[in-house]
Design a protein around this motif. Sequence first.
Motif, mmCIF file in Angstrom:
data_model
loop_
_atom_site.group_PDB
_atom_site.id
_atom_site.type_symbol
_atom_site.label_atom_id
_atom_site.label_comp_id
_atom_site.label_asym_id
_atom_site.label_seq_id
_atom_site.Cartn_x
_atom_site.Cartn_y
_atom_site.Cartn_z
ATOM 1 N N GLY A 144 -44.229 -38.687 11.178
ATOM 2 C CA GLY A 144 -43.511 -39.580 12.120
ATOM 3 C C GLY A 144 -42.554 -38.688 12.807
ATOM 4 N N GLY A 145 -41.286 -38.670 11.317
ATOM 5 C CA GLY A 145 -39.579 -39.289 11.396
ATOM 6 C C GLY A 145 -39.590 -37.717 12.258
ATOM 7 N N LEU A 146 -39.816 -36.558 11.901
ATOM 8 C CA LEU A 146 -39.672 -35.582 12.281
ATOM 9 C C LEU A 146 -39.584 -34.745 13.293
ATOM 10 C CD1 LEU A 146 -41.151 -32.885 8.929
ATOM 11 C CD2 LEU A 146 -39.056 -33.255 9.914
ATOM 12 N N LEU A 147 -40.888 -35.520 14.159
ATOM 13 C CA LEU A 147 -41.575 -34.964 15.225
ATOM 14 C C LEU A 147 -40.689 -36.802 16.287
ATOM 15 C CD1 LEU A 147 -43.952 -34.955 17.649
ATOM 16 C CD2 LEU A 147 -44.818 -36.288 16.582
ATOM 17 N N ILE A 148 -40.085 -36.927 15.875
ATOM 18 C CA ILE A 148 -39.610 -38.156 16.982
ATOM 19 C C ILE A 148 -37.913 -37.959 17.043
ATOM 20 C CG2 ILE A 148 -38.808 -39.702 15.297
ATOM 21 C CD1 ILE A 148 -38.948 -42.123 17.073
ATOM 22 N N GLU A 149 -37.482 -36.765 15.887
ATOM 23 C CA GLU A 149 -36.248 -36.720 16.411
ATOM 24 C C GLU A 149 -36.512 -35.524 16.788
ATOM 25 O OE1 GLU A 149 -33.624 -37.842 15.379
ATOM 26 O OE2 GLU A 149 -34.551 -39.678 14.550
ATOM 27 N N ARG A 150 -37.666 -34.741 16.290
ATOM 28 C CA ARG A 150 -37.757 -33.368 17.113
ATOM 29 C C ARG A 150 -37.578 -33.763 19.293
ATOM 30 N NH1 ARG A 150 -37.922 -29.228 20.641
ATOM 31 N NH2 ARG A 150 -38.962 -27.615 19.557
ATOM 32 N N LEU A 151 -38.269 -34.706 18.725
ATOM 33 C CA LEU A 151 -38.874 -35.427 20.893
ATOM 34 C C LEU A 151 -37.069 -35.623 21.604
ATOM 35 C CD1 LEU A 151 -42.145 -36.536 20.222
ATOM 36 C CD2 LEU A 151 -41.453 -34.543 21.251
ATOM 37 N N ARG A 152 -36.625 -36.166 20.761
ATOM 38 C CA ARG A 152 -35.440 -36.637 21.119
ATOM 39 C C ARG A 152 -34.401 -35.995 21.372
ATOM 40 N NH1 ARG A 152 -34.977 -42.151 16.576
ATOM 41 N NH2 ARG A 152 -35.691 -43.124 18.751
ATOM 42 N N ALA A 153 -34.663 -34.827 20.971
ATOM 43 C CA ALA A 153 -33.366 -33.421 20.408
ATOM 44 C C ALA A 153 -33.434 -32.857 21.917
ATOM 45 C CB ALA A 153 -33.395 -32.808 19.315
ATOM 46 N N ALA A 154 -35.353 -32.637 21.766
ATOM 47 C CA ALA A 154 -35.773 -31.435 23.480
ATOM 48 C C ALA A 154 -35.957 -33.046 24.741
ATOM 49 C CB ALA A 154 -37.601 -32.132 22.660
ATOM 50 N N ALA A 155 -35.765 -33.949 24.401
ATOM 51 C CA ALA A 155 -35.588 -34.811 25.820
ATOM 52 C C ALA A 155 -34.158 -34.880 26.261
ATOM 53 C CB ALA A 155 -36.313 -36.625 25.672
ATOM 54 N N ALA A 156 -33.404 -34.859 25.351
ATOM 55 C CA ALA A 156 -32.386 -34.738 25.143
ATOM 56 C C ALA A 156 -31.048 -34.511 26.733
ATOM 57 C CB ALA A 156 -30.447 -34.589 24.099
#
Length: 428
Positions: free
Chosen positions: A331-343
């Motif tokens: 989950g930690g990896l996923l949320i950071e990946r999604l934050r980068a994608a959404a930026a």
Amino acid sequence: MTDDLLGRHRAVLPDWLALYYEEPIEITHGEGRHVWDAEGNRYLDFFGGILTTMTAHALPEVTKAVSEQAGRIIHSSTLYLNRPMVELAERVAQLSGIPDARVFFTTSGTEANDTALLLATAYRRSNTILAMRNSYHGRSFSSVGITGNRGWSPTSLSPLQTLYVHGGVRTRGPYASLSDDAFIAACVDDLVDLLGHTRPPAALIAEPIQGVGGFTSPPDGLYAAFREVLHERGILWIADEVQTGWGRTGEHFWGWQAHGQNGPPDIMTFAKGIGNGMSIGGVVARSEIMNCLDSNSISTFGGTQITMAAGLANLNYLLEHDLQGNARRVGGLLIERLRAAAAPVPAVREVRGRGLMIGIEITRPGTDEADPRAAAAVLEAARESGLLIGKGGGHNTSSLRVAPPLSLNVAEAEEGAAILENALRSIQ
């Protein structure tokens, strides 16, 4: 759909029984973190039947337990001794952290919250309930009456007097600009002021992370601070763990533990993932609270043997395989990946959550105004690329909800994040 299942659905089921997608799909089977529809399309499932398929689809340990129990007896009601129910209750009581705990099983989270309200109001001899703004607690008459989300509250009629408290949404409302400590202090001051203007309430009911509300949450420690105020006045704290329980947040087994500095809740409700798709809900409370009812009661289908067998097998699996730890890591990896994608996407106001409970809030670029059309477009684009997600939130339902089974692996997390990245870019 060759037999026009959609037309048949619309002909016999209520108009308010919503379906996802412009062209709704029929899910026919699943395995692991994937499901298939009636047309043979395969999807990565990041919603798990609204967080109910918590461990995996067609988990062999659970299906075996269900099959073996069905071959013996499926149901007898609570009027007879029930070994699987006693065994699961023992496990839940021990895991709850509530001293001298008693457990009552229901068939859903709605019924669990309904029972918690019955216990609290009977114990305290008050029908006043404190609830959080933007909250959701079920679809029964009493639980609708304490739901602070307009989109899921079809009537203002209620057997309860409900007072709504600040704090469930960190980044909206009059205290959004404050630091975490100042935010908590302001919410506590508001609670104290509110209690000075009303007869003593029975309880505060709160989701540690608001589920239908879009996976919003206060700073850690808010409910501990509330608990101190409530305890001084004898007011109970009900933790609604229907969506946050069993390790989904990664950091804790229960969501309340992020706010547990002053001890566990007086009452806790659970449902959703414990049965991995089987219909289980329940309430845990101190014995003096659970035993306060002075009339007879049973549950015809709560705690039935087949659902208890599923719950035991599922609980054993998630503990033995440390799925809480997996939720924290993946989950930690996923949320950071999604934050980068959404930026780089102006329509994304916030990516929030913890563990495998992640919300993506969509607004009109440069504003705090909800954009439910854009959120729906992301939902559609993700499905077209083979990913199922959910939606929710206050402010006209413009938050995407990402909650995969807790056995999600890194490769699947990356695959889902890539699909979501493309879906988010499609709305620019």
